[in-house]
Design a protein around this motif. Structure first.
Motif, short mmCIF file in Angstrom:
data_model
loop_
_atom_site.label_atom_id
_atom_site.label_comp_id
_atom_site.label_asym_id
_atom_site.label_seq_id
_atom_site.Cartn_x
_atom_site.Cartn_y
_atom_site.Cartn_z
N VAL A 202 -13.73 1.14 -2.42
CA VAL A 202 -12.87 1.94 -1.64
C VAL A 202 -11.47 2.15 -1.99
O VAL A 202 -10.80 0.78 -1.88
CB VAL A 202 -13.07 2.02 -0.38
CG1 VAL A 202 -12.03 2.80 0.51
CG2 VAL A 202 -14.42 1.74 0.28
N THR A 203 -10.85 2.79 -3.02
CA THR A 203 -9.64 3.03 -3.65
C THR A 203 -8.76 3.89 -2.72
O THR A 203 -8.87 4.90 -2.71
CB THR A 203 -9.67 3.24 -5.09
OG1 THR A 203 -10.67 2.41 -5.78
CG2 THR A 203 -8.35 3.35 -5.95
N LEU A 204 -7.58 3.11 -2.24
CA LEU A 204 -6.61 3.97 -1.40
C LEU A 204 -5.59 4.38 -2.33
O LEU A 204 -4.79 3.44 -2.72
CB LEU A 204 -6.16 3.04 -0.24
CG LEU A 204 -5.33 3.61 0.76
CD1 LEU A 204 -5.43 5.04 1.16
CD2 LEU A 204 -4.93 2.86 1.85
N ILE A 205 -5.29 5.78 -2.40
CA ILE A 205 -4.26 6.25 -3.42
C ILE A 205 -3.17 6.81 -2.53
O ILE A 205 -3.57 7.77 -1.65
CB ILE A 205 -5.05 7.19 -4.38
CG1 ILE A 205 -5.69 6.18 -5.49
CG2 ILE A 205 -4.14 8.17 -4.88
CD1 ILE A 205 -6.44 7.11 -6.56
N SER A 206 -2.01 6.42 -2.67
CA SER A 206 -0.96 7.20 -2.06
C SER A 206 0.24 7.67 -3.08
O SER A 206 1.35 8.34 -2.64
CB SER A 206 -0.29 6.22 -1.08
OG SER A 206 0.26 5.08 -1.51
N ASN A 235 3.02 6.84 3.75
CA ASN A 235 3.66 6.50 4.90
C ASN A 235 3.24 5.05 5.18
O ASN A 235 2.17 4.75 5.27
CB ASN A 235 3.45 7.26 6.27
CG ASN A 235 3.81 6.72 7.52
OD1 ASN A 235 3.29 5.91 8.36
ND2 ASN A 235 5.19 7.17 7.90
N ALA A 236 4.15 4.16 5.31
CA ALA A 236 3.57 2.54 5.35
C ALA A 236 2.62 2.34 6.63
O ALA A 236 1.42 1.72 6.24
CB ALA A 236 4.83 1.61 5.33
N GLU A 237 2.90 2.76 7.67
CA GLU A 237 2.09 2.45 8.92
C GLU A 237 0.96 3.21 8.76
O GLU A 237 -0.25 2.72 8.93
CB GLU A 237 2.65 3.06 10.11
CG GLU A 237 2.25 2.60 11.20
CD GLU A 237 2.48 1.32 11.92
OE1 GLU A 237 1.98 0.64 12.43
OE2 GLU A 237 3.82 0.80 11.57
N ARG A 238 0.56 4.45 8.21
CA ARG A 238 -0.36 5.39 8.10
C ARG A 238 -1.33 4.58 6.87
O ARG A 238 -2.63 4.84 7.07
CB ARG A 238 -0.08 6.45 7.73
CG ARG A 238 -1.36 7.69 7.29
CD ARG A 238 -2.09 7.87 8.55
NE ARG A 238 -3.15 8.72 8.16
CZ ARG A 238 -4.36 8.88 9.01
NH1 ARG A 238 -4.78 7.94 9.90
NH2 ARG A 238 -5.17 9.78 8.75
N GLU A 244 -7.50 -0.29 7.02
CA GLU A 244 -8.17 -1.10 7.98
C GLU A 244 -9.34 -0.33 8.44
O GLU A 244 -10.59 -0.60 8.25
CB GLU A 244 -7.30 -1.61 9.14
CG GLU A 244 -8.22 -2.17 10.12
CD GLU A 244 -7.34 -2.52 11.53
OE1 GLU A 244 -7.05 -3.66 11.31
OE2 GLU A 244 -6.64 -1.40 11.87
N GLN A 245 -9.19 1.01 8.53
CA GLN A 245 -10.42 1.84 9.24
C GLN A 245 -11.31 2.02 7.98
O GLN A 245 -12.52 1.99 8.27
CB GLN A 245 -9.70 3.20 9.61
CG GLN A 245 -10.88 4.46 9.80
CD GLN A 245 -10.30 5.68 9.91
OE1 GLN A 245 -9.01 5.82 9.92
NE2 GLN A 245 -10.95 6.69 10.07
N HIS A 246 -11.05 2.33 6.75
CA HIS A 246 -11.93 2.63 5.70
C HIS A 246 -12.28 1.35 4.91
O HIS A 246 -13.10 1.42 3.86
CB HIS A 246 -11.43 3.56 4.65
CG HIS A 246 -11.51 4.83 5.36
ND1 HIS A 246 -12.28 5.62 5.59
CD2 HIS A 246 -10.31 5.49 6.32
CE1 HIS A 246 -12.05 7.14 6.03
NE2 HIS A 246 -10.81 6.68 6.50
N LYS A 247 -11.78 0.05 5.06
CA LYS A 247 -12.15 -1.21 4.53
C LYS A 247 -11.87 -0.93 3.17
O LYS A 247 -12.66 -1.09 2.22
CB LYS A 247 -13.69 -1.72 4.83
CG LYS A 247 -13.75 -2.01 6.30
CD LYS A 247 -15.15 -2.47 6.51
CE LYS A 247 -15.36 -3.03 7.91
NZ LYS A 247 -14.71 -2.26 9.14
N ALA A 248 -10.64 -0.62 2.71
CA ALA A 248 -10.27 -0.57 1.07
C ALA A 248 -10.43 -1.88 0.65
O ALA A 248 -10.07 -2.90 1.02
CB ALA A 248 -8.80 -0.19 1.25
#
Length: 515
Positions: A202-206, A235-238, A244-248
């Protein structure tokens, strides 16, 4: 299909089609509560490819995209590749004039935009190549209406076919289109197997999809059957909430994003235990920040150093070399990197000069700019082709590269070479400063002289002259600052680079040439 590092060439669209057959309901793209599984992604890619073929596009033709990250953006990009169409992703921060230049250079026959970009282009609408298509369906000429319903005709995509054209200097300076092939992108995908990318990733891309920084994580995740979780804006908090929610498991962040995340007071309250590897590239990554991440954020930390143009790349697995955090690591396997002087002569270990590199992932060249391509090349005595990085650095005895600065940012004051990074390292030790940068400005006495722009910590109001005196007491005479200027923030590109040229231009406009 199971990829290995030795697998024969396969296109990314074919890999995605295989995932749709093997794991049809596995999530491929997630953003803001919307989710596409691999079946839906594969179908949208077919609709894009069929629409392009309906509009007369052939392999090698180009489209351009300009907007914030979105699922429609991703589907369009990937679907165009299925038709053999070259994608030119453009920066929304570019001026309308620069966008026109890039559109003409890429010979883009269709231009896809979001609402903000379309509004910014109102003044040059008559000069655009046709009416832009609205990616977010905010105008009558919408992406949803443009899509076809049928199946595309199969297209043969050879490895050497252009995959994308990525433009450097899109915000200031002359845009240069960097052409990259399907073969190069496939090599990125197979190389990523060593970092644990796979079907459960699960790759979190910002960071933005127009940046190569983003694509080197985005493309391997989908090529290997994982899930991409996208943010439209960082956004750092987001970011931490989503992680955490998606277990990146994986992420690519630029250093300024790491800095903002690590400075959050409640950072330690988020469960980040799912992370396997975190990546960074594109801007200077300070040793102190790397050490903080290693101490408080689970998983490995890998820094890449390289250019969109290709050439050599370095990698620092920071978790394995905690004593080398001041470096950007060693050249990747099979890549040749060297240091040369102003005259193009190769320098020995420990000597400072411009970094050049050779690899199988080098750009073909700058699109339609043979003279710029030639300027970016260096050949050794045997005729081997290298790409100039424009960065100044040195290799140590262990083969690790320490970067000093961009060659164009080096300050020559009274005949002495001053590296802004050395001065910035000292400034960062001041307890009242949150962000710093140093530029060279014109001086009648010294040719150039260093000036610092500093951003105070929240709630602090330091005296700039007191900062200057504190700094000058700690450095040699040639490194002393002429002036310290307080700023509320430093101008940065979308991938976190400080735009020093903007600061130099602003200083010149406000102050002229110093004595």
């Amino acid at each position: 299909m199971t990829l290995t590092a030795e697998s024969p060439f396969t296109t990314l669209p074919d890999l995605i089609a295989d995932h749709a057959r093997q794991r049809p309901q596995h999530p491929a793209l997630i953003q803001d509560g919307e989710q596409l599984d691999y079946t839906a992604l594969d179908r949208q890619m077919d609709r894009v490819a069929a629409a392009l073929q309906r509009d007369g596009f052939k392999p090698g033709d180009a489209i351009a995209i300009c907007g914030l990250n979105s699922i429609n953006y991703a589907c369009l990009f990937l679907g165009a590749l299925r038709a053999g169409v070259v994608v030119a992703p453009l920066a929304p921060s570019s001026t309308p004039e620069s966008l026109l230049t890039m559109l003409a250079d890429a010979a883009a026959r269709l231009f896809f935009v979001d609402q903000a970009t379309e509004q910014a282009l109102q003044g040059v609408r008559e000069q655009l190549p046709g009416q832009p298509i609205s990616l977010d369906n905010s105008s009558n000429n919408s992406f949803s209406y443009w899509l076809a319903d049928g199946q595309p005709e199969p297209v043969n995509i050879p490895p050497e076919l252009s995959f994308n054209v990525i433009y450097s200097s899109g915000t200031t300076g002359e845009p240069k289109g960097i052409v990259q092939s399907h073969a190069m992108r496939f090599a990125h995908i197979t190389r990523s197997l060593s970092f644990g990318y796979g079907p459960e990733s699960v790759t979190l891309i910002s960071t933005p999809l127009y940046s190569n920084t983003t694509l080197v994580s985005f493309l391997p995740t989908l090529g290997l059957g994982g899930t991409v979780l996208m943010m439209g804006k960082f956004n750092a908090e987001r970011y931490l909430t989503l992680a955490e929610q998606h277990k990146a498991t994986h992420t690519m962040l630029v250093p300024v994003q790491y800095q903002r995340i690590m400075s959050l007071p409640d950072f330690g309250q988020f469960d980040l235990s799912s992370y396997q590897v975190k990546f960074s590239t594109s801007a200077p990554f300070h040793a102190e920040l790397k050490a903080d991440i290693l101490a408080r954020w689970p998983g490995g930390l890998v820094e890449f150093y390289g250019m969109t143009e290709g050439g050599g790349s370095c990698m620092l697995p920071a978790h394995l070399f905690p004593n080398k955090l001041h470096t950007v690591g060693k050249p990747l396997e099979g890549q040749d990197m060297r240091v040369i002087d102003e005259d193009g002569n190769e320098l020995a270990v420990g000597q400072i000069g411009e970094v050049v590199g050779h690899s199988t992932a080098m750009m073909t060249g700058y699109l339609n700019k043979p003279e710029k391509t030639a300027e970016a090349e260096w050949y050794d005595a045997e005729g081997k082709r290298f790409i100039r990085t424009g960065d100044v650095g040195r290799f140590d005895e262990d083969g690790f590269l320490t970067l000093m600065d961009r060659r164009k940012d080096m300050i020559i004051s009274g005949g002495f070479n001053i590296y802004p990074s050395d001065l910035e390292q000292v400034l960062r030790q001041h307890k009242d400063l949150a962000d710093v940068t140093v530029i060279g400005v014109a001086s009648t006495s010294w040719g150039e002289t260093p000036v610092a722009y500093v951003v105070p910590q929240a709630g602090k109001a330091p005296d700039p002259e007191a900062i200057r005196e504190w700094f000058n007491a700690q450095v040699g005479k040639t490194q002393r600052l002429t002036r310290v200027i307080l700023a509320t923030e430093l101008p940065r590109s979308a991938i976190g680079k400080v735009l020093k040229r903007e600061l130099r231009d602003q200083f010149q406009a406000d102050n002229g040439v110093l004595a």
